[in-house]
Write a protein that holds these residues in place. Structure first.
Motif: not given
Lengths: 235, 321
Positions: A41-59
């Motif tokens: 999860l942390l690595r996804t937030l910094i762009g190191e891992e890809k999202i499979s489906s769904g969405s996540v927003k930062l600010f």
């Protein structure tokens, strides 16, 4: 504003769905058994891992729309096993915190820059300023990594089990230091950890991930009033 | 710069200048500006171009070594780690063995570049398709390339050793050739911009040294930048290795010496000092190779290791006291 909002987020590896909202400015503990996907999860937030489906927003901005440049103004990150050049001096590591804001043809701020000197003082690193990273103890080095991340002046600080290799004294000091910096600077913190007693003492908010997805997302006092911890870690 | 740096910088520059006086033939110092004299020709037409070339090679190898050590976060990395040099060597030797293409001729240089280009394309492909495992994949693939290309090389050498005589066999050990001023000029023309760009790319390397995840949050794109650096370093290395073969030691050790002596604060500083020290060291080695048993020239790879090896060990030993 919410610092993090995940909607049916499925990550690259572990197969679970995360829906959660974290308000900004909170010191959030990311809890969950090993292998559940905290690091992913942390690595996804910094762009190191890809999202499979769904969405996540930062600010309020979807992760996919944030360029690396923009990301560097929002996030700073302390990974679980932080790589470092053995011969790099502590003070130069601090200078690297200004990499996002220094043009390629400009010089990084010098060692006597007031911001650098201030952070060294705040983190009790002033006496270690000229020491190389390889010559420090683990606790001192973790403190240096944390100081560098804080010096970046992020809107949120992501940490992945930063106290893993520290002795009990080091653990206590790290948490106290982080709490103090958080109180002073006001950024959001998302820190994955197993130290429940520290979470109880220092964290405002808990995001707990279990095998079914989000087991708890709310104020930390609420988490500790239940027996969720036992279920979460199969105690 | 503090006094220690002044000492090493000026010492290196003086050493490089002094190397002009080294050689198999003694010089008549009164004749150095007398056109037509033997001294004039030896100094300006032979030694100076050679010295300029040696500076470029020594400095570039050192900077390349430093670049790879940071890029792959591996203190044992050196310029030949990715197999580019093995490809060049194979191209040159195959050219001589199968097609009679003389080493150092334009055809030989072209073959070297061709083989290096193929290896680079393979490495770039790996680089673009590795995701977060880029560092491991590239390094392992490079190791594999080295093994494969070396075995093919030895196969050729064992079958064709009658065609491969003083030409490529000597060159294989690492060699500084007597090349023309025109050739020195063109190699400088190709290498200088590459060295300049690689120097500038020291900035993302500072971030990369802290890990790819941290580098990303410092505003860089480690995967993309690593691929670019791969291409640029490959080009630079090919340009040099087609002339010199694989000269060992400098690329691995020079950056470490700079780290131990100066603790450079950024990669760019590391590159600058490494270039200077690498250039001076190779100039010294080249001079010694021609002066120890004149008129015979010792293979430079042997001289660099025989001198550099013990010196490096002494430096390490004193550091641990």
């Amino acid at each position: 504003m919410n610092f993090l909002s995940a909607e049916k987020l499925r990550l690259a590896h572990p197969d679970l769905e995360i829906t959660a909202t974290l308000p900004e400015g909170q010191f959030v503990a990311l809890l969950g058994p090993n292998g559940i996907g905290k690091t992913t999860l942390l690595r996804t937030l910094i762009g190191e891992e890809k999202i499979s489906s769904g969405s996540v927003k930062l600010f309020e901005k979807p992760i996919g729309e944030l360029s690396t440049k923009v990301l560097s103004t929002i996030i700073s990150y302390v990974p679980q096993d932080h790589e470092y050049p053995l011969h790099l001096r502590v003070v130069d590591l601090m200078r690297y915190a200004f990499l996002p804001t220094t043009g390629w043809f400009d010089k990084l701020p010098l060692a006597d820059d007031s911001r650098i000197q201030q952070i060294l003082k705040n983190f009790a690193l002033a006496s270690l300023e000229q020491r190389t990273l390889g010559s420090l103890s683990t606790g001192e080095r973790q403190r240096a990594f944390l100081a560098r991340a804080c010096l970046q002046n992020p809107r949120c600080l992501l940490l992945d089990e930063p106290t893993n290799h520290l002795d009990p004294g080091g653990v206590t000091r790290f948490w106290a230091q982080l709490r103090e910096t958080h109180a002073r600077a006001g950024f959001s913190v998302l820190m994955s950890t197993h130290e429940l007693s520290m979470v109880n003492q220092y964290c405002d908010w808990v995001l707990a991930i279990g095998r079914e997805g989000v087991a708890y997302c709310g104020e930390s006092s609420g988490f500790f009033r239940t027996n969720l911890a036992e279920a979460l870690y199969s105690l | 710069m503090n006094s220690k740096k002044y000492f090493w910088v000026s010492g290196s520059l003086i050493l490089i200048a002094v190397c002009l006086a080294f050689g198999a033939e003694p010089l008549q110092w009164s004749d150095i500006f007398a056109k037509g004299s033997a001294t004039y020709r030896i100094l300006w037409e032979l030694r100076l171009p050679r010295l300029l070339f040696v500076i470029l090679v020594g400095g570039s190898l050192a900077q390349l070594g430093g670049t790879y050590q940071i890029l792959f976060r591996n203190p044992l990395a050196e310029p030949y780690i990715l197999g580019i040099s093995s490809a060049v060597v194979l191209g040159v030797v195959a050219g001589e063995a199968f097609f009679g293409v003389r080493v150092l001729s334009a055809g030989s240089v072209s073959l070297g570049f061709l083989f290096a280009a193929i290896a680079t394309v393979l490495l770039v492909f790996i680089s673009l398709h590795s995701g977060t495992k880029q560092v491991e994949r590239i390094v392992l693939f490079g190791m594999g390339l080295n093994f494969v290309l070396s075995s093919v090389l030895f196969l050729i050498l064992s079958f064709y050793n009658q065609h491969v005589g003083g030409g490529s066999l000597r060159w294989l050990f690492g060699n500084i050739p007597w090349i023309s001023r025109g050739e020195v000029a063109w190699v400088y023309g190709l290498s200088s911009p590459l060295l300049g760009i690689l120097y500038i790319l020291g900035r993302p390397l500072d971030a990369i040294s802290l890990g790819d995840g941290v580098a990303r949050t410092l505003g860089f794109s480690p995967n993309k930048q690593r691929t670019w650096i791969l291409i640029l370093t490959s080009l630079l290395l090919s340009a040099l290795v087609t002339y010199t073969g694989a000269i060992g030691f400098v690329g691995l050790v020079a950056p470490h010496v700079v780290q131990l002596l100066f603790r450079p604060s950024t990669s760019r500083t590391l590159f600058a000092f490494s270039f200077l020290l690498g250039a001076a060291f190779l100039a010294l080695s080249d001079s010694l190779s021609r002066v120890l048993l004149p008129p015979f020239e010792l293979p430079i790879g042997i001289v660099t290791t025989l001198i550099g090896g013990p010196a490096f060990l002494v430096l390490l030993w004193r550091r641990t006291q």
